[in-house]
Scaffold this motif. Structure first.
Motif, PDB file in Angstrom:
ATOM      1  N   SER A 442       0.830  -1.207   0.000  1.00  0.00           N
ATOM      2  CA  SER A 442       0.000   0.000   0.000  1.00  0.00           C
ATOM      3  C   SER A 442       0.864   1.256   0.000  1.00  0.00           C
ATOM      4  CB  SER A 442      -0.948  -0.003   1.193  1.00  0.00           C
ATOM      5  OG  SER A 442      -0.238   0.039   2.413  1.00  0.00           O
ATOM      6  N   ALA A 443       2.007   1.217   0.671  1.00  0.00           N
ATOM      7  CA  ALA A 443       2.915   2.365   0.650  1.00  0.00           C
ATOM      8  C   ALA A 443       3.461   2.585  -0.760  1.00  0.00           C
ATOM      9  CB  ALA A 443       4.054   2.161   1.643  1.00  0.00           C
ATOM     10  N   GLU A 444       3.777   1.491  -1.439  1.00  0.00           N
ATOM     11  CA  GLU A 444       4.286   1.609  -2.807  1.00  0.00           C
ATOM     12  C   GLU A 444       3.226   2.208  -3.728  1.00  0.00           C
ATOM     13  OE1 GLU A 444       5.522  -2.288  -3.951  1.00  0.00           O
ATOM     14  OE2 GLU A 444       6.880  -2.536  -2.232  1.00  0.00           O
ATOM     15  N   ALA A 445       1.991   1.744  -3.572  1.00  0.00           N
ATOM     16  CA  ALA A 445       0.908   2.278  -4.406  1.00  0.00           C
ATOM     17  C   ALA A 445       0.674   3.750  -4.110  1.00  0.00           C
ATOM     18  CB  ALA A 445      -0.370   1.477  -4.157  1.00  0.00           C
ATOM     19  N   PHE A 446       0.762   4.122  -2.850  1.00  0.00           N
ATOM     20  CA  PHE A 446       0.559   5.518  -2.466  1.00  0.00           C
ATOM     21  C   PHE A 446       1.651   6.404  -3.062  1.00  0.00           C
ATOM     22  CE2 PHE A 446       0.204   9.236   0.163  1.00  0.00           C
ATOM     23  CZ  PHE A 446      -1.131   9.303   0.514  1.00  0.00           C
ATOM     24  N   LEU A 447       2.892   5.983  -2.937  1.00  0.00           N
ATOM     25  CA  LEU A 447       3.994   6.777  -3.487  1.00  0.00           C
ATOM     26  C   LEU A 447       3.920   6.853  -5.002  1.00  0.00           C
ATOM     27  CD1 LEU A 447       6.920   5.566  -1.205  1.00  0.00           C
ATOM     28  CD2 LEU A 447       5.804   7.805  -1.168  1.00  0.00           C
ATOM     29  N   ALA A 448       3.494   5.765  -5.642  1.00  0.00           N
ATOM     30  CA  ALA A 448       3.339   5.785  -7.097  1.00  0.00           C
ATOM     31  C   ALA A 448       2.295   6.805  -7.518  1.00  0.00           C
ATOM     32  CB  ALA A 448       2.961   4.393  -7.595  1.00  0.00           C
ATOM     33  N   GLU A 449       1.312   7.039  -6.661  1.00  0.00           N
ATOM     34  CA  GLU A 449       0.271   8.029  -6.940  1.00  0.00           C
ATOM     35  C   GLU A 449       0.817   9.451  -6.874  1.00  0.00           C
ATOM     36  OE1 GLU A 449      -3.490   9.966  -7.363  1.00  0.00           O
ATOM     37  OE2 GLU A 449      -2.978   7.867  -7.734  1.00  0.00           O
ATOM     38  N   VAL A 450       1.680   9.736  -5.895  1.00  0.00           N
ATOM     39  CA  VAL A 450       2.079  11.122  -5.639  1.00  0.00           C
ATOM     40  C   VAL A 450       3.406  11.511  -6.283  1.00  0.00           C
ATOM     41  CG1 VAL A 450       0.783  11.110  -3.476  1.00  0.00           C
ATOM     42  CG2 VAL A 450       3.222  10.593  -3.436  1.00  0.00           C
ATOM     43  N   GLU A 451       4.270  10.547  -6.552  1.00  0.00           N
ATOM     44  CA  GLU A 451       5.622  10.894  -7.014  1.00  0.00           C
ATOM     45  C   GLU A 451       5.676  11.617  -8.356  1.00  0.00           C
ATOM     46  OE1 GLU A 451       9.129   8.245  -5.206  1.00  0.00           O
ATOM     47  OE2 GLU A 451       7.703   7.067  -6.378  1.00  0.00           O
ATOM     48  N   PRO A 452       4.858  11.264  -9.349  1.00  0.00           N
ATOM     49  CA  PRO A 452       4.977  11.961 -10.635  1.00  0.00           C
ATOM     50  C   PRO A 452       4.839  13.479 -10.521  1.00  0.00           C
ATOM     51  CG  PRO A 452       3.653   9.984 -10.905  1.00  0.00           C
ATOM     52  CD  PRO A 452       3.887  10.145  -9.431  1.00  0.00           C
ATOM     53  N   ALA A 453       4.024  13.961  -9.599  1.00  0.00           N
ATOM     54  CA  ALA A 453       3.824  15.404  -9.465  1.00  0.00           C
ATOM     55  C   ALA A 453       5.030  16.095  -8.840  1.00  0.00           C
ATOM     56  CB  ALA A 453       2.577  15.693  -8.637  1.00  0.00           C
ATOM     57  N   ALA A 454       5.893  15.345  -8.147  1.00  0.00           N
ATOM     58  CA  ALA A 454       7.045  15.951  -7.478  1.00  0.00           C
ATOM     59  C   ALA A 454       8.022  16.564  -8.461  1.00  0.00           C
ATOM     60  CB  ALA A 454       7.751  14.918  -6.601  1.00  0.00           C
ATOM     61  N   ALA A 455       8.027  16.065  -9.681  1.00  0.00           N
ATOM     62  CA  ALA A 455       8.927  16.620 -10.684  1.00  0.00           C
ATOM     63  C   ALA A 455       8.560  18.049 -11.055  1.00  0.00           C
ATOM     64  CB  ALA A 455       8.902  15.741 -11.938  1.00  0.00           C
ATOM     65  N   GLU A 456       7.331  18.460 -10.730  1.00  0.00           N
ATOM     66  CA  GLU A 456       6.861  19.792 -11.093  1.00  0.00           C
ATOM     67  C   GLU A 456       6.895  20.785  -9.939  1.00  0.00           C
ATOM     68  OE1 GLU A 456       3.172  19.767 -13.334  1.00  0.00           O
ATOM     69  OE2 GLU A 456       3.415  17.629 -13.716  1.00  0.00           O
ATOM     70  N   ASN A 457       7.259  20.316  -8.733  1.00  0.00           N
ATOM     71  CA  ASN A 457       7.258  21.223  -7.586  1.00  0.00           C
ATOM     72  C   ASN A 457       8.359  20.818  -6.615  1.00  0.00           C
ATOM     73  OD1 ASN A 457       6.289  22.074  -4.705  1.00  0.00           O
ATOM     74  ND2 ASN A 457       5.128  23.360  -6.132  1.00  0.00           N
ATOM     75  N   ALA A 458       9.300  21.724  -6.393  1.00  0.00           N
ATOM     76  CA  ALA A 458      10.428  21.412  -5.512  1.00  0.00           C
ATOM     77  C   ALA A 458       9.982  21.192  -4.074  1.00  0.00           C
ATOM     78  CB  ALA A 458      11.448  22.549  -5.573  1.00  0.00           C
ATOM     79  N   GLY A 459       8.939  21.893  -3.651  1.00  0.00           N
ATOM     80  CA  GLY A 459       8.447  21.715  -2.289  1.00  0.00           C
ATOM     81  C   GLY A 459       7.928  20.317  -2.057  1.00  0.00           C
ATOM     82  N   LEU A 460       7.170  19.780  -3.006  1.00  0.00           N
ATOM     83  CA  LEU A 460       6.665  18.425  -2.873  1.00  0.00           C
ATOM     84  C   LEU A 460       7.811  17.420  -2.959  1.00  0.00           C
ATOM     85  CD1 LEU A 460       4.451  16.335  -2.613  1.00  0.00           C
ATOM     86  CD2 LEU A 460       4.024  16.541  -5.089  1.00  0.00           C
ATOM     87  N   ALA A 461       8.774  17.667  -3.820  1.00  0.00           N
ATOM     88  CA  ALA A 461       9.915  16.759  -3.940  1.00  0.00           C
ATOM     89  C   ALA A 461      10.665  16.649  -2.609  1.00  0.00           C
ATOM     90  CB  ALA A 461      10.846  17.231  -5.045  1.00  0.00           C
ATOM     91  N   ALA A 462      10.887  17.780  -1.968  1.00  0.00           N
ATOM     92  CA  ALA A 462      11.571  17.761  -0.674  1.00  0.00           C
ATOM     93  C   ALA A 462      10.723  17.071   0.386  1.00  0.00           C
ATOM     94  CB  ALA A 462      11.902  19.182  -0.251  1.00  0.00           C
TER      95      ALA A 462
END
Length: 538
Positions: A442-462
């Motif tokens: 479930s953690a892997e599925a959750f991260l797969a959901e949110v990670e693509p957007a991190a490339a567009e925002n440094a705050g989310l990436a951090a």
């Protein structure tokens, strides 16, 4: 000479917020319906949004709360009746909800986007009068639990999914439609349902008799309830009808109605069961496993109703500020107020996106792993933010909001319920830990959901870097921070993908950045006016 009547001329007050379609005026909700796969619900949502937009619906909501339900244990002759009387305005909302399918749309009309479409409908209803959404929610959530017993479901599901509101205590087979409630908790246990002492004794005809008490019976006027009781094989789930097939009342005694802080239009009761007849759902000893299907769907509805409340709070604040002048300008144009309103708008839009993404996950069986963790995370994060959001919106109206005639007084009392109902904060955070332990994927599925957007925002990436470190070493004492960080990551990713950049950037800066503030409006955004304009209610 100035006449006495001149002293009572009303000026500088906002006009009533009526006569605007609740669906058409809500750009974030309309857009979310599109990307969540629920565009087909638009005509139905528009019709419901029109019905809820007028002065009549506003009056009904006030009446349903001003004249709360009344318990009648006996009739005039001394016969036990155990009935709850409601104001006619309550029944008006119930009829609207059922006729538009908010109680059963995904089961009555299964197909792509059904759960997400229902989320749109429920959010419109909950904006106007949230109390009636309790029986509507439990009726919706009962179906997946009942399907653990196909023979039982075959009898009850057609009645549950019927688009007919048919109140009154009569045998189910004589009714055009039925509603379902829930009675799980007891005095000594609360959330610890394994401490329940209500006993279930098998009968020769295959039914069971239940003897015991329930501390919270939600919606006692409904036609049946899912309850937990101790059977010979352990804690089990049962369907408990209010009226038996021969027309006699089941042995369910309503002791009193709860005098609640909010949710006052809806009835919640303490009940005693005196060998009441019930039907086993699923297998003995698997009561929690079966009823959790109902619980998870009602947790989804807690998120939907909280987001709906945030929308109501936001538009009431924006509407007031747009019409009220102080210190030489409209409140909405005062820089400090604009920042506060924009922050309320951002929070509301984040909650709307979250509810729609979560509801869409219920439409796709392949997303069960993501849904398992995301339901608990969203229930904690969105619902926890509801009371503070309502308080800030009320403050935007000042004394005008702090009176019972204003809907924000009711909303302020309503929002804490949604954080408590179906698991308060610690219970939900422990469920997050349970999901991570029993379903590591479930953690892997959750991260797969949110990670693509991190490339567009440094705050989310951090933020995600820190989140991954937390997931690598989960500790019970840190469950609240972990759950909060998961929720913020999900909300940020949704806004980055689906909302205007101004909204997403404001959310990430104020919730994820190193300079985050503790109160609404503490972090400035240059796009405040544009964000407020996006949320203006018509």
């Amino acid at each position: 000479m100035t006449g006495a009547a001149d002293t009572h001329t009303v000026t500088n007050q906002a006009p009533p917020l009526v006569d605007r379609n609740l669906f058409d005026a809500n750009a974030p909700l309309r857009e979310a319906a599109e990307w969540a796969g629920a565009s087909a619900v638009a005509p139905r949502a528009r019709a419901l949004g029109e019905a809820l937009a007028g002065a009549d619906a506003a009056r009904w909501a006030e009446e349903a709360h001003r004249y709360p339900p009344v318990l009648r244990t006996h009739d005039r002759y001394g016969n036990r009746v155990d009935e709850v009387d409601f104001h006619p305005s309550w029944h008006r909302f119930m009829r609207l909800a059922v006729e538009h399918g908010a109680h059963a749309m995904p089961w009555a009309e299964p197909g792509p986007g059904a759960h997400a479409g229902r989320a749109v409908l429920l959010s419109l209803l909950a904006q106007t009068e949230p109390g009636h959404c309790c029986p509507i929610s439990m009726t919706y959530a009962a179906v997946p639990a009942l399907r653990a017993s196909p023979e039982l479901a075959a009898v009850w599901e057609p009645l549950i999914t019927a688009p007919e509101y048919d109140p009154g205590l009569r045998p189910p087979q004589e009714k055009a439609g039925v509603l379902v409630g829930m009675a799980m908790t007891e005095k000594q246990g609360g959330s610890d349902v394994r401490a329940n002492t209500t006993a279930a004794t098998p009968s020769a005809d295959g039914t069971y008799t239940l003897r015991g008490h329930k501390w919270f019976c939600s919606a006692p006027m409904n036609d049946a309830f899912l309850v937990l009781a101790q059977a010979p094989g352990g804690l089990s789930c049962f369907l408990l009808p209010r009226v038996l097939p021969d027309g006699t009342r089941n042995a369910i005694r309503l002791q009193r109605l709860k005098d609640k802080l909010g949710n006052r239009s809806n009835a919640s009761a303490e009940i005693e069961l005196h060998d009441a007849v019930a039907h086993l759902v699923g297998e003995e000893g698997r009561g929690v496993a079966h009823i959790i299907e109902m619980v998870n769907h009602t947790r989804l509805d807690c998120v939907i109703a909280t987001a709906a409340g945030m929308r109501q709070s936001t538009v009431e604040a924006v509407w007031h500020a747009a019409h009220r002048s102080a210190f030489g300008a409209k409140l909405i144009d005062q820089p400090l107020m604009t920042q506060v309103l924009a922050d309320l708008c951002v929070e509301s839009e984040a909650a709307t996106a979250t509810m729609m993404r979560l509801a869409s996950a219920y439409d796709d069986p392949d997303q069960a792993v993501f849904r398992r963790l995301a339901t608990a995370v969203a229930k904690y994060c969105v619902c926890k933010r509801g009371p503070g959001h309502a308080a800030e919106a009320l403050e935007c109206l000042g004394g005008n909001g702090y009176v019972e005639e204003a809907p924000l007084a009711r909303r302020y009392r309503e929002q804490p319920l949604l954080s408590i109902w179906e698991g308060s904060g610690n219970v939900i955070c422990l469920d997050v830990l349970r999901a991570l332990a029993t379903r590591p994927e479930s953690a892997e599925a959750f991260l797969a959901e949110v990670e693509p957007a991190a490339a567009e925002n440094a705050g989310l990436a951090a933020h995600l870097k820190g989140l991954k470190r937390s997931l690598a070493s989960v500790e019970p004492a840190g469950a609240r921070r972990l759950t909060e960080d998961l929720g913020l990551a999900l909300q940020a990713s949704l806004l980055i993908r689906h909302s205007p950049a101004d909204v997403a950037d404001a959310f990430c800066a104020s919730r994820l950045g190193p300079d985050r503030g503790l109160n609404y409006g503490a972090v400035q955004t240059k796009a405040a006016a544009a964000i407020v304009a996006r949320h203006f209610p018509g």
